[in-house]
Design a protein around this motif. Structure first.
Motif, PDB file in Angstrom:
ATOM      1  N   SER A   1       0.825  -1.215   0.000  1.00  0.00           N
ATOM      2  CA  SER A   1       0.000   0.000   0.000  1.00  0.00           C
ATOM      3  C   SER A   1       0.855   1.259   0.000  1.00  0.00           C
ATOM      4  CB  SER A   1      -0.922   0.017   1.222  1.00  0.00           C
ATOM      5  OG  SER A   1      -1.782  -1.074   1.208  1.00  0.00           O
ATOM      6  N   ILE A   2       1.907   1.261   0.812  1.00  0.00           N
ATOM      7  CA  ILE A   2       2.813   2.416   0.837  1.00  0.00           C
ATOM      8  C   ILE A   2       3.476   2.598  -0.523  1.00  0.00           C
ATOM      9  CG2 ILE A   2       5.032   3.218   1.780  1.00  0.00           C
ATOM     10  CD1 ILE A   2       3.026   3.754   3.813  1.00  0.00           C
ATOM     11  N   ASN A   3       3.927   1.493  -1.115  1.00  0.00           N
ATOM     12  CA  ASN A   3       4.570   1.577  -2.423  1.00  0.00           C
ATOM     13  C   ASN A   3       3.601   2.121  -3.475  1.00  0.00           C
ATOM     14  OD1 ASN A   3       6.746   1.075  -4.318  1.00  0.00           O
ATOM     15  ND2 ASN A   3       5.472  -0.602  -5.086  1.00  0.00           N
ATOM     16  N   LYS A   4       2.374   1.642  -3.460  1.00  0.00           N
ATOM     17  CA  LYS A   4       1.376   2.116  -4.420  1.00  0.00           C
ATOM     18  C   LYS A   4       1.081   3.597  -4.208  1.00  0.00           C
ATOM     19  CE  LYS A   4      -3.073   1.141  -6.414  1.00  0.00           C
ATOM     20  NZ  LYS A   4      -3.928   0.102  -6.886  1.00  0.00           N
ATOM     21  N   ALA A   5       1.017   4.017  -2.940  1.00  0.00           N
ATOM     22  CA  ALA A   5       0.753   5.430  -2.657  1.00  0.00           C
ATOM     23  C   ALA A   5       1.902   6.307  -3.144  1.00  0.00           C
ATOM     24  CB  ALA A   5       0.534   5.628  -1.161  1.00  0.00           C
ATOM     25  N   ILE A   6       3.130   5.827  -3.014  1.00  0.00           N
ATOM     26  CA  ILE A   6       4.283   6.616  -3.477  1.00  0.00           C
ATOM     27  C   ILE A   6       4.316   6.676  -4.998  1.00  0.00           C
ATOM     28  CG2 ILE A   6       6.811   6.616  -3.604  1.00  0.00           C
ATOM     29  CD1 ILE A   6       6.775   5.509  -0.715  1.00  0.00           C
ATOM     30  N   VAL A   7       4.090   5.551  -5.662  1.00  0.00           N
ATOM     31  CA  VAL A   7       4.159   5.502  -7.121  1.00  0.00           C
ATOM     32  C   VAL A   7       3.018   6.281  -7.761  1.00  0.00           C
ATOM     33  CG1 VAL A   7       3.978   3.940  -9.102  1.00  0.00           C
ATOM     34  CG2 VAL A   7       5.437   3.345  -7.184  1.00  0.00           C
ATOM     35  N   GLU A   8       1.814   6.154  -7.220  1.00  0.00           N
ATOM     36  CA  GLU A   8       0.650   6.796  -7.827  1.00  0.00           C
ATOM     37  C   GLU A   8       0.238   8.085  -7.130  1.00  0.00           C
ATOM     38  OE1 GLU A   8      -2.551   4.018  -8.231  1.00  0.00           O
ATOM     39  OE2 GLU A   8      -1.258   2.496  -9.119  1.00  0.00           O
ATOM     40  N   GLY A   9       1.059   8.582  -6.229  1.00  0.00           N
ATOM     41  CA  GLY A   9       0.722   9.796  -5.488  1.00  0.00           C
ATOM     42  C   GLY A   9       0.906  11.043  -6.328  1.00  0.00           C
ATOM     43  N   PHE A  10       0.878  12.178  -5.653  1.00  0.00           N
ATOM     44  CA  PHE A  10       1.047  13.457  -6.326  1.00  0.00           C
ATOM     45  C   PHE A  10       2.473  13.604  -6.843  1.00  0.00           C
ATOM     46  CE2 PHE A  10      -2.247  14.547  -3.094  1.00  0.00           C
ATOM     47  CZ  PHE A  10      -3.273  14.761  -3.987  1.00  0.00           C
ATOM     48  N   THR A  11       2.596  14.226  -8.021  1.00  0.00           N
ATOM     49  CA  THR A  11       3.910  14.533  -8.560  1.00  0.00           C
ATOM     50  C   THR A  11       4.150  16.016  -8.333  1.00  0.00           C
ATOM     51  OG1 THR A  11       3.648  12.838 -10.238  1.00  0.00           O
ATOM     52  CG2 THR A  11       5.354  14.488 -10.612  1.00  0.00           C
ATOM     53  N   ILE A  12       5.139  16.312  -7.517  1.00  0.00           N
ATOM     54  CA  ILE A  12       5.475  17.697  -7.208  1.00  0.00           C
ATOM     55  C   ILE A  12       6.861  17.957  -7.773  1.00  0.00           C
ATOM     56  CG2 ILE A  12       5.794  19.389  -5.371  1.00  0.00           C
ATOM     57  CD1 ILE A  12       2.948  18.304  -5.517  1.00  0.00           C
ATOM     58  N   GLY A  13       6.984  18.978  -8.532  1.00  0.00           N
ATOM     59  CA  GLY A  13       8.282  19.313  -9.115  1.00  0.00           C
ATOM     60  C   GLY A  13       8.344  20.793  -9.402  1.00  0.00           C
ATOM     61  N   PRO A  14       9.371  21.222 -10.127  1.00  0.00           N
ATOM     62  CA  PRO A  14       9.486  22.640 -10.467  1.00  0.00           C
ATOM     63  C   PRO A  14       8.268  23.110 -11.267  1.00  0.00           C
ATOM     64  CG  PRO A  14      11.480  21.423 -11.066  1.00  0.00           C
ATOM     65  CD  PRO A  14      10.463  20.423 -10.653  1.00  0.00           C
ATOM     66  N   GLY A  15       7.714  24.188 -10.843  1.00  0.00           N
ATOM     67  CA  GLY A  15       6.571  24.761 -11.539  1.00  0.00           C
ATOM     68  C   GLY A  15       5.226  24.173 -11.122  1.00  0.00           C
ATOM     69  N   PHE A  16       5.214  23.193 -10.252  1.00  0.00           N
ATOM     70  CA  PHE A  16       3.971  22.595  -9.777  1.00  0.00           C
ATOM     71  C   PHE A  16       3.693  23.089  -8.369  1.00  0.00           C
ATOM     72  CE2 PHE A  16       5.305  19.281 -12.820  1.00  0.00           C
ATOM     73  CZ  PHE A  16       4.173  19.240 -13.612  1.00  0.00           C
ATOM     74  N   ASP A  17       2.450  23.421  -8.121  1.00  0.00           N
ATOM     75  CA  ASP A  17       2.026  23.803  -6.778  1.00  0.00           C
ATOM     76  C   ASP A  17       1.351  22.608  -6.115  1.00  0.00           C
ATOM     77  OD1 ASP A  17       2.917  26.399  -7.117  1.00  0.00           O
ATOM     78  OD2 ASP A  17       0.994  27.069  -7.944  1.00  0.00           O
ATOM     79  N   LEU A  18       1.344  22.618  -4.799  1.00  0.00           N
ATOM     80  CA  LEU A  18       0.632  21.571  -4.082  1.00  0.00           C
ATOM     81  C   LEU A  18      -0.858  21.692  -4.367  1.00  0.00           C
ATOM     82  CD1 LEU A  18       2.334  21.610  -0.571  1.00  0.00           C
ATOM     83  CD2 LEU A  18       2.426  19.806  -2.263  1.00  0.00           C
ATOM     84  N   PRO A  19      -1.522  20.576  -4.618  1.00  0.00           N
ATOM     85  CA  PRO A  19      -2.963  20.643  -4.851  1.00  0.00           C
ATOM     86  C   PRO A  19      -3.693  21.077  -3.584  1.00  0.00           C
ATOM     87  CG  PRO A  19      -2.162  18.377  -4.952  1.00  0.00           C
ATOM     88  CD  PRO A  19      -0.994  19.253  -4.717  1.00  0.00           C
ATOM     89  N   PRO A  20      -4.883  21.646  -3.732  1.00  0.00           N
ATOM     90  CA  PRO A  20      -5.646  22.007  -2.537  1.00  0.00           C
ATOM     91  C   PRO A  20      -5.951  20.768  -1.711  1.00  0.00           C
ATOM     92  CG  PRO A  20      -6.899  22.449  -4.546  1.00  0.00           C
ATOM     93  CD  PRO A  20      -5.580  21.928  -4.948  1.00  0.00           C
ATOM     94  N   HIS A  21      -5.994  20.949  -0.418  1.00  0.00           N
ATOM     95  CA  HIS A  21      -6.273  19.860   0.519  1.00  0.00           C
ATOM     96  C   HIS A  21      -5.238  18.746   0.408  1.00  0.00           C
ATOM     97  CE1 HIS A  21     -10.025  21.906   1.163  1.00  0.00           C
ATOM     98  NE2 HIS A  21     -10.328  21.782  -0.116  1.00  0.00           N
TER      99      HIS A  21
END
Length: 160
Positions: free
Chosen positions: A30-50
């Motif tokens: 479950s942790i691995n799936k959450a990391i692989v399919e989680g949010f992608t944050i990088g240069p130019g990306f803002d954190l999604p709301p909530h």
């Protein structure tokens, strides 16, 4: 009476080890799936709301907390199994405190994970792997309690 509970304690040690291994396996997946399919944050990306750092693409709002606490309970439970094996080998008053205290700590963490499992069940919307992990966590909380009761019936003193 104590000699009659030693086989029960050994059986519960093995049963708890198997259930902890399954919980750790599903939780790691479950942790691995959450990391692989989680949010992608990088240069130019803002954190999604909530945004939540405990975001899981499967399950519901309680899934992240349940998986994290189940993994912690699983690791501490495996450590208590090691102390329990030592107590099972000697089955005397000298090895009881380590086995009993580590088993009690593992049981309390399992109860915490079980609480999040109950909340996850209440909120619905989870996959079959999480349902399996919830069931094993709930059953494990009962078998760990029985194991704690069984090891407390070990001989009171070998020196008398």
């Amino acid at each position: 009476m104590a000699a009659q509970l030693k086989p029960l304690a050994g059986l519960l040690l093995f049963l708890n080890f198997c259930m902890l291994a399954i919980i750790l396996g599903i939780g790691s997946w479950s942790i691995n799936k959450a990391i692989v399919e989680g949010f992608t944050i990088g240069p130019g990306f803002d954190l999604p709301p909530h945004f939540s750092p405990i975001y899981f693409p499967m399950g519901n709002a309680a899934t992240g907390f349940f998986v994290v606490f189940a993994l912690i309970a699983g690791v501490v439970g495996i450590a208590s199994i090691i102390a329990g094996i030592n107590h099972f080998r000697y089955w005397d008053l000298d090895s009881l405190p380590a086995a009993a205290s580590s088993a009690t700590i593992a049981w309390s963490l399992t109860l915490l994970a079980m609480g999040f499992a109950c909340k996850e069940i209440e909120l619905l919307h989870r996959n079959s792997s999480l349902r399996t992990m919830e069931a094993f966590t709930i059953i494990l909380s009962a078998t760990q309690l029985i194991y704690i009761a069984a090891i407390h019936e070990s001989p009171r003193s070998t020196y008398i």
